[in-house]
Scaffold this active site. Structure first.
Site, PDB file in Angstrom:
ATOM      1  N   HIS A 282     -16.253   3.960   3.215  1.00  0.00           N
ATOM      2  CA  HIS A 282     -15.551   2.738   2.805  1.00  0.00           C
ATOM      3  C   HIS A 282     -16.306   1.494   3.272  1.00  0.00           C
ATOM      4  O   HIS A 282     -16.539   0.564   2.499  1.00  0.00           O
ATOM      5  CB  HIS A 282     -14.126   2.735   3.367  1.00  0.00           C
ATOM      6  CG  HIS A 282     -13.385   1.454   3.141  1.00  0.00           C
ATOM      7  ND1 HIS A 282     -12.985   1.038   1.882  1.00  0.00           N
ATOM      8  CD2 HIS A 282     -12.972   0.485   3.996  1.00  0.00           C
ATOM      9  CE1 HIS A 282     -12.364  -0.127   1.981  1.00  0.00           C
ATOM     10  NE2 HIS A 282     -12.348  -0.495   3.252  1.00  0.00           N
TER      11      HIS A 282
ATOM     12  N   ASP B 103      -5.209  -2.499  12.654  1.00  0.00           N
ATOM     13  CA  ASP B 103      -5.835  -1.725  11.588  1.00  0.00           C
ATOM     14  C   ASP B 103      -7.333  -1.594  11.848  1.00  0.00           C
ATOM     15  O   ASP B 103      -8.013  -2.588  12.108  1.00  0.00           O
ATOM     16  CB  ASP B 103      -5.600  -2.407  10.228  1.00  0.00           C
ATOM     17  CG  ASP B 103      -5.840  -1.449   9.067  1.00  0.00           C
ATOM     18  OD1 ASP B 103      -5.818  -0.214   9.290  1.00  0.00           O
ATOM     19  OD2 ASP B 103      -6.028  -1.923   7.935  1.00  0.00           O
TER      20      ASP B 103
ATOM     21  N   GLU C 269      -4.670   5.038   3.737  1.00  0.00           N
ATOM     22  CA  GLU C 269      -4.938   5.176   5.169  1.00  0.00           C
ATOM     23  C   GLU C 269      -3.959   6.147   5.810  1.00  0.00           C
ATOM     24  O   GLU C 269      -2.942   6.488   5.216  1.00  0.00           O
ATOM     25  CB  GLU C 269      -4.785   3.817   5.891  1.00  0.00           C
ATOM     26  CG  GLU C 269      -5.650   2.704   5.321  1.00  0.00           C
ATOM     27  CD  GLU C 269      -5.731   1.468   6.227  1.00  0.00           C
ATOM     28  OE1 GLU C 269      -5.422   1.591   7.435  1.00  0.00           O
ATOM     29  OE2 GLU C 269      -6.099   0.409   5.716  1.00  0.00           O
TER      30      GLU C 269
ATOM     31  N   LYS D 160      -3.522  -9.499   3.901  1.00  0.00           N
ATOM     32  CA  LYS D 160      -2.961  -8.211   4.301  1.00  0.00           C
ATOM     33  C   LYS D 160      -1.661  -8.335   5.090  1.00  0.00           C
ATOM     34  O   LYS D 160      -1.199  -7.346   5.655  1.00  0.00           O
ATOM     35  CB  LYS D 160      -4.001  -7.443   5.131  1.00  0.00           C
ATOM     36  CG  LYS D 160      -5.149  -6.916   4.284  1.00  0.00           C
ATOM     37  CD  LYS D 160      -6.346  -6.574   5.128  1.00  0.00           C
ATOM     38  CE  LYS D 160      -7.494  -6.020   4.301  1.00  0.00           C
ATOM     39  NZ  LYS D 160      -7.278  -4.628   3.873  1.00  0.00           N
TER      40      LYS D 160
ATOM     41  N   ARG E 192      -7.374  -8.890  -2.735  1.00  0.00           N
ATOM     42  CA  ARG E 192      -8.830  -9.038  -2.569  1.00  0.00           C
ATOM     43  C   ARG E 192      -9.320 -10.457  -2.798  1.00  0.00           C
ATOM     44  O   ARG E 192     -10.310 -10.886  -2.182  1.00  0.00           O
ATOM     45  CB  ARG E 192      -9.560  -8.100  -3.529  1.00  0.00           C
ATOM     46  CG  ARG E 192      -9.242  -6.641  -3.351  1.00  0.00           C
ATOM     47  CD  ARG E 192      -9.640  -6.142  -1.982  1.00  0.00           C
ATOM     48  NE  ARG E 192      -9.302  -4.728  -1.823  1.00  0.00           N
ATOM     49  CZ  ARG E 192      -9.276  -4.106  -0.657  1.00  0.00           C
ATOM     50  NH1 ARG E 192      -9.552  -4.761   0.470  1.00  0.00           N
ATOM     51  NH2 ARG E 192      -8.971  -2.835  -0.580  1.00  0.00           N
TER      52      ARG E 192
ATOM     53  N   THR F 142       2.773  -3.680   4.413  1.00  0.00           N
ATOM     54  CA  THR F 142       2.063  -2.449   4.736  1.00  0.00           C
ATOM     55  C   THR F 142       3.116  -1.355   4.668  1.00  0.00           C
ATOM     56  O   THR F 142       4.128  -1.448   5.351  1.00  0.00           O
ATOM     57  CB  THR F 142       1.473  -2.510   6.168  1.00  0.00           C
ATOM     58  OG1 THR F 142       0.629  -3.657   6.267  1.00  0.00           O
ATOM     59  CG2 THR F 142       0.672  -1.263   6.504  1.00  0.00           C
TER      60      THR F 142
ATOM     61  N   GLN G 102      -8.483 -12.410   0.230  1.00  0.00           N
ATOM     62  CA  GLN G 102      -9.338 -11.898   1.308  1.00  0.00           C
ATOM     63  C   GLN G 102     -10.764 -12.447   1.221  1.00  0.00           C
ATOM     64  O   GLN G 102     -11.339 -12.885   2.223  1.00  0.00           O
ATOM     65  CB  GLN G 102      -9.376 -10.363   1.221  1.00  0.00           C
ATOM     66  CG  GLN G 102     -10.131  -9.677   2.356  1.00  0.00           C
ATOM     67  CD  GLN G 102     -10.118  -8.151   2.215  1.00  0.00           C
ATOM     68  OE1 GLN G 102      -9.507  -7.598   1.300  1.00  0.00           O
ATOM     69  NE2 GLN G 102     -10.778  -7.466   3.128  1.00  0.00           N
TER      70      GLN G 102
ATOM     71  N   GLU H  21     -13.066  -0.098  -4.617  1.00  0.00           N
ATOM     72  CA  GLU H  21     -14.177   0.845  -4.694  1.00  0.00           C
ATOM     73  C   GLU H  21     -14.135   1.674  -5.983  1.00  0.00           C
ATOM     74  O   GLU H  21     -15.163   1.903  -6.615  1.00  0.00           O
ATOM     75  CB  GLU H  21     -14.146   1.794  -3.491  1.00  0.00           C
ATOM     76  CG  GLU H  21     -14.358   1.104  -2.165  1.00  0.00           C
ATOM     77  CD  GLU H  21     -13.880   1.959  -1.009  1.00  0.00           C
ATOM     78  OE1 GLU H  21     -12.688   1.881  -0.651  1.00  0.00           O
ATOM     79  OE2 GLU H  21     -14.694   2.733  -0.481  1.00  0.00           O
TER      80      GLU H  21
ATOM     81  N   ASP I  44      -2.172   0.075   3.102  1.00  0.00           N
ATOM     82  CA  ASP I  44      -2.447  -1.302   3.528  1.00  0.00           C
ATOM     83  C   ASP I  44      -2.706  -2.141   2.268  1.00  0.00           C
ATOM     84  O   ASP I  44      -3.850  -2.319   1.850  1.00  0.00           O
ATOM     85  CB  ASP I  44      -3.666  -1.296   4.459  1.00  0.00           C
ATOM     86  CG  ASP I  44      -4.093  -2.691   4.865  1.00  0.00           C
ATOM     87  OD1 ASP I  44      -3.258  -3.609   4.808  1.00  0.00           O
ATOM     88  OD2 ASP I  44      -5.269  -2.861   5.241  1.00  0.00           O
TER      89      ASP I  44
ATOM     90  N   GLU J   2      -4.793   0.361  -0.077  1.00  0.00           N
ATOM     91  CA  GLU J   2      -5.780   1.051   0.745  1.00  0.00           C
ATOM     92  C   GLU J   2      -5.151   2.333   1.262  1.00  0.00           C
ATOM     93  O   GLU J   2      -4.097   2.302   1.905  1.00  0.00           O
ATOM     94  CB  GLU J   2      -6.262   0.164   1.905  1.00  0.00           C
ATOM     95  CG  GLU J   2      -7.142  -0.987   1.420  1.00  0.00           C
ATOM     96  CD  GLU J   2      -7.853  -1.742   2.535  1.00  0.00           C
ATOM     97  OE1 GLU J   2      -7.389  -1.693   3.693  1.00  0.00           O
ATOM     98  OE2 GLU J   2      -8.876  -2.396   2.236  1.00  0.00           O
TER      99      GLU J   2
HETATM  100 CA    CA Z   1      -7.051  -1.581   5.887  1.00  0.00          CA
END
Ligand code: CA
Length: 411
Positions: free
Chosen positions: A129, A122, A196, A248, A232, A252, A235, A359, A228, A194
């Site tokens: 971002h 990834d 993507e 993560k 948080r 996915t 993380q 975000e 993804d 996420e």
């Molecule tokens: Ca990602």
């Protein structure tokens, strides 16, 4: 035009012809199909009927891998032949019996993971971002790390937990560190998505022989939508100094139809100017990216319809997919057929185009207002996240369908 009617807002006109793996009740063996409007076309059957110039027994496989490893010339030949036989003026070969065997309404098929994925990487290729996350975690002054404008940052992910759209996602448990107290073991309270795109490697390279930036496009088979899922809170506690790990690796999600690079080619647009100029192994005359309109919706258990919470576009990426692949292999790292690369979260420049809840809610400071009166900072159990994407042509679309997932409570 194809011989069946396709509406202008369909993701799957004859200009698309993506590939996927499907099965039906009548024939439960997973095999290769393409999508035309609301039908799935059985390519293993067309092959049996000698509709191609030669026999391609890989269409009977339960993954696209052998087809993908055949290389770009074969991909093109097959695409060209399919465009021919599915076109309006070939309607006569589609007598009733043939039609019934070859075409199945999409509502009657089961889709499977299209590719047997060996490795998953990834990237982190959206400047917006990376800047947003950087501001939240390190402040405005140090938003972009010093390396970011010089190389496409990435990490090696986990292929075993890549799942097909519609697969439920169980809220992960893990170690989290509340502010001002000791680490604890808990169900994630900051589950996120996420937005993507993923691209699949068709033809790999030998160990020790990098893929050059000029040849990178020859190695990419096609793209899918990719979510993804990210915890948080896990993380934030685990990521230093080696980057994402358990935050993560639990799921996915990807969309079922792989849209080929040949179908996407008309939608290449110039990327943003890269300043400072990248080192020669990443340099091209002009960086090109793809104009793919992206949308994220959220529907809670209490809502009766999904609500759009973000609109973005793949063209906002700073690094191109070719640059990502050239960088990935520059050490001599060998890519293999079926390897998957994610682009990283695709955020646009405006607040309504951000590609993650992190975000969109600015780390929970600005909750989203949902139509059922509830608010969201991070995902709740029962929430359904759906991502869609398409390229707009003149009177037609080349689209990806959707990637969807529902959050189940932690076990
Ligand atoms: Ca990602």
């Amino acid at each position: 035009m194809s011989f069946i009617e396709i509406f202008p807002d369909s993701d799957f006109p004859i200009q698309n012809l993506p590939y996927g793996i499907f099965s039906t009740k009548e024939n439960p063996s997973p095999r290769v199909g393409t999508r035309l409007g609301d039908f799935v076309v059985d390519l293993a059957f067309l092959d049996e009927q000698s509709l191609f110039d030669e026999k391609y027994d890989f269409f009977a496989d339960a993954s696209l891998n052998r087809f993908m490893s055949a290389g770009r010339e074969v991909w093109r030949k097959i695409r060209q032949r399919l465009t021919e036989v599915l076109s309006e003026d070939k309607a006569s070969i589609w007598e009733e019996a043939m039609r019934v065997r070859a075409l199945t309404p999409v509502s009657d098929v089961v889709m499977h993971l299209p590719v047997s994925i060996g490795d998953y990487t990834d990237f982190y290729a959206s400047r917006e971002h990376a800047t947003n996350v950087g501001i939240m975690f390190r402040g405005k002054e140090n938003a972009l790390m010093p390396n970011w404008l010089h190389l496409p940052v990435g990490y090696h992910g986990r292929a075993s937990s890549v799942v097909l759209s519609d697969t439920d996602v169980t809220r992960p448990r893990g170690q989290v560190k509340p502010k001002d107290s000791a680490p604890e073991f808990s169900a994630s309270r900051q589950l996120d998505f996420e937005l993507e795109m993923g691209f699949f490697i068709g033809a790999g390279n030998e160990l020790g022989e990098p893929i050059s930036i000029e040849n990178a496009h020859e190695h990419i088979f096609g793209m899918v939508l990719l979510n993804d899922w990210s915890a948080r809170d896990i993380q934030a506690w685990e990521y230093q100094p080696l980057g994402p790990f358990l935050a993560k690796n639990f799921a996915t999600s990807i969309s079922p139809w792989v849209v080929t690079m040949d179908a996407l080619e008309p939608f290449r647009v110039p990327g943003s100017k890269q300043d400072p100029a990248p080192l020669p192994y990443l340099q091209v005359d002009s960086v090109s990216v793809f104009d793919i309109r992206l949308e994220v919706t959220l529907q809670s258990a209490a809502m009766d319809a999904p609500q759009v919470i973000s609109r973005s576009n793949m063209k906002h990426l700073y690094w191109s997919v070719e640059q990502m692949l050239a960088h990935h292999t520059v050490t001599g790292c060998n890519m293999r057929v079926g390897d998957l690369c994610g682009t990283g979260t695709i955020s646009g420049p405006t607040e309504d185009s951000f590609g993650s809840l992190l975000e969109l809610t600015w780390r929970g400071e600005k909750p989203l207002q949902l139509s059922d009166g509830e608010q969201r900072t991070f995902l709740q159990d029962g929430d359904v996240v759906t991502m869609k994407g398409y390229c707009q042509g003149d009177g037609y679309r080349v689209g990806f369908g959707e990637v969807m997932g529902k959050i189940l409570p932690a076990k």
